[in-house]
Scaffold this active site. Structure first.
Site, PDB file in Angstrom:
ATOM      1  N   ASP A 185      -1.849  -7.670   7.686  1.00 48.45           N
ATOM      2  CA  ASP A 185      -3.314  -7.499   7.517  1.00 48.45           C
ATOM      3  C   ASP A 185      -3.563  -8.219   6.062  1.00 48.45           C
ATOM      4  O   ASP A 185      -3.232  -9.078   5.582  1.00 48.45           O
ATOM      5  CB  ASP A 185      -3.670  -6.033   7.458  1.00 48.45           C
ATOM      6  CG  ASP A 185      -2.888  -5.361   6.282  1.00 48.45           C
ATOM      7  OD1 ASP A 185      -1.722  -5.737   5.892  1.00 48.45           O
ATOM      8  OD2 ASP A 185      -3.277  -4.140   5.987  1.00 48.45           O
TER       9      ASP A 185
ATOM     10  N   GLY B 115      -0.049  -5.625   0.706  1.00 49.36           N
ATOM     11  CA  GLY B 115      -1.143  -5.540   0.012  1.00 49.36           C
ATOM     12  C   GLY B 115      -1.300  -6.286  -1.215  1.00 49.36           C
ATOM     13  O   GLY B 115      -2.240  -6.875  -1.943  1.00 49.36           O
TER      14      GLY B 115
ATOM     15  N   GLU C 124       5.001  -6.216   7.625  1.00 49.18           N
ATOM     16  CA  GLU C 124       4.479  -5.314   8.266  1.00 49.18           C
ATOM     17  C   GLU C 124       5.264  -5.007   9.589  1.00 49.18           C
ATOM     18  O   GLU C 124       5.281  -3.772  10.148  1.00 49.18           O
ATOM     19  CB  GLU C 124       2.894  -5.716   8.574  1.00 49.18           C
ATOM     20  CG  GLU C 124       1.888  -5.335   7.318  1.00 49.18           C
ATOM     21  CD  GLU C 124       2.293  -6.614   6.361  1.00 49.18           C
ATOM     22  OE1 GLU C 124       1.483  -6.491   5.291  1.00 49.18           O
ATOM     23  OE2 GLU C 124       2.812  -7.557   6.722  1.00 49.18           O
TER      24      GLU C 124
ATOM     25  N   GLY D  31       0.842  -1.174  -0.032  1.00 48.98           N
ATOM     26  CA  GLY D  31       0.020   0.076  -0.233  1.00 48.98           C
ATOM     27  C   GLY D  31       0.847   1.128   0.080  1.00 48.98           C
ATOM     28  O   GLY D  31       2.065   1.157  -0.006  1.00 48.98           O
TER      29      GLY D  31
END
Length: 365
Positions: free
Chosen positions: A157, A126, A149, A67
């Site tokens: 996520d 992502g 992350e 992202g």
């Protein structure tokens, strides 16, 4: 000069191709890209002329690097320094992006037609979300896959905790806590991908899908992957990452004695103690379904925006690049159960993530 759209789409011989088109940023996702992808996928699901969807990334560097970290840093910095709460976090641009991104991840996982993710080059964060939930996942000799992350004070996520929690022998826990890069062979070993095709054959493989069928194209071009490096470390990883706490995992890695194990201990020791503890609980206490996991990940993501470690981690790794973050906890044993509990607590009414109905294939033909 007019900029090209960040998502391109074509249909040829019944095969719809979705191209992530921000090559300068390794096709990093932003909110308009997620919205465009969702609209295209729903349209193709209902289009009887489309038999399969292929996801690729523009350029030579990879499918998707994740992202927009700089935008997330702006939100995390403002929220974590202002004493904001859940309502403010849920209303910020990053949260609005995540909500639609996670819904897209759920749609991809239950897509009613063949969805072929070409996981070539860099596939991170992502990028994993839009590919590793696919029903047909292709890796190559150039694949470098990671859920990075924890390196920025965040927690995996995009359904990453759903995927990693289900990998046997604690190899998924290893991948989540180290944020290390996996080869294509490693991704298949961990069950994060299905087929190995050399990058040089990808063009011919994609053409063959339309000229013959997906099954025939895979039969012709998919190969046995080379040996997975992570598979050769399965024994010590399985034992070390079975521990109940981050501190004990670090100790077990150090005690394993191999160079790789010692490097792993040092790698984990330098990451955010709180993000690691939250990640470990996410992986150990897995939700039964992907939608339930995404709902919980949304809670954790919002609380990460409010936690100073995320802003600090992005600053150190991406903004200032001094690689010297000052984490909230100075020691892995200083993180309390209450610190971790706060990330998982239900959100106030109206703020929980709601998953959309699945895309529906046209049944009139």
């Amino acid at each position: 000069m007019v900029d090209e759209p960040s998502v391109l789409s074509t249909i040829d011989a019944g095969v719809a191709t979705l191209t992530l088109n921000r090559p300068k940023s390794i096709n990093a996702l932003d909110h308009p890209m997620v919205t465009a992808m969702d609209e295209l996928l729903h349209g193709w699901a209902a289009d009887p002329q489309v038999s399969a969807v292929v996801l690729v990334g523009a350029g030579e560097r990879g499918l998707c690097a994740g992202g927009d970290i700089v935008a997330i840093h702006r939100d995390a910095s403002a929220l974590s320094s202002s004493g904001a709460g859940d309502a403010e976090a849920a209303a910020c641009p990053s949260a609005l992006f995540w909500a639609d991104e996670y819904r897209l991840n759920a749609d991809i996982a239950r897509y009613p037609k063949p969805y072929v993710a070409i996981m070539d080059g860099i596939v991170m964060g992502g990028g994993v979300g839009v590919s590793a939930h696919a029903n047909t996942r292709v890796v190559t000799d150039r694949t470098r896959l990671a859920m990075p992350e924890v390196g920025i004070g965040f927690v995996p996520d995009v359904g990453g905790t759903h995927l990693l929690a289900r990998v046997p022998d604690n190899l998924g826990v290893y991948a989540g806590l180290t944020a290390g890069q996996l080869s294509g062979a490693d991704a298949i070993e961990l069950g994060l991908a299905d087929h190995y095709i050399p990058a040089a054959d990808l063009g011919a493989f994609r053409r063959a899908i339309g000229e013959t069928s997906l099954d025939d194209a895979l039969a012709k071009y998919a190969q046995e992957p080379p040996e997975s490096k992570i598979a050769g470390q399965r024994e010590w990883i399985s034992q070390a990452f079975a521990a109940d706490s981050i501190a004990e995992i670090i100790d077990r890695c150090s005690a394993a004695g191999t160079d790789d194990a010692k490097k792993t201990a040092a790698t984990i020791a330098g990451k955010s103690p709180l993000a690691l503890a939250v990640t470990l609980r996410s992986l150990r206490q897995a939700e039964p379904t992907l939608p339930e996991t995404l709902k919980r990940e949304f809670r954790v993501s919002l609380r990460s925006l409010l936690n100073p470690d995320m802003a600090e981690g992005i600053r150190a790794q991406v903004i200032d690049k001094d690689r010297n973050p000052a984490w909230r906890h100075t020691d892995h044993t200083a993180v309390t159960p209450a610190d971790v509990d706060a990330f998982f607590a239900p959100l106030p009414d109206g703020l929980e993530l709601v998953i959309n109905p699945a895309p529906q294939e046209d049944s009139s033909v």
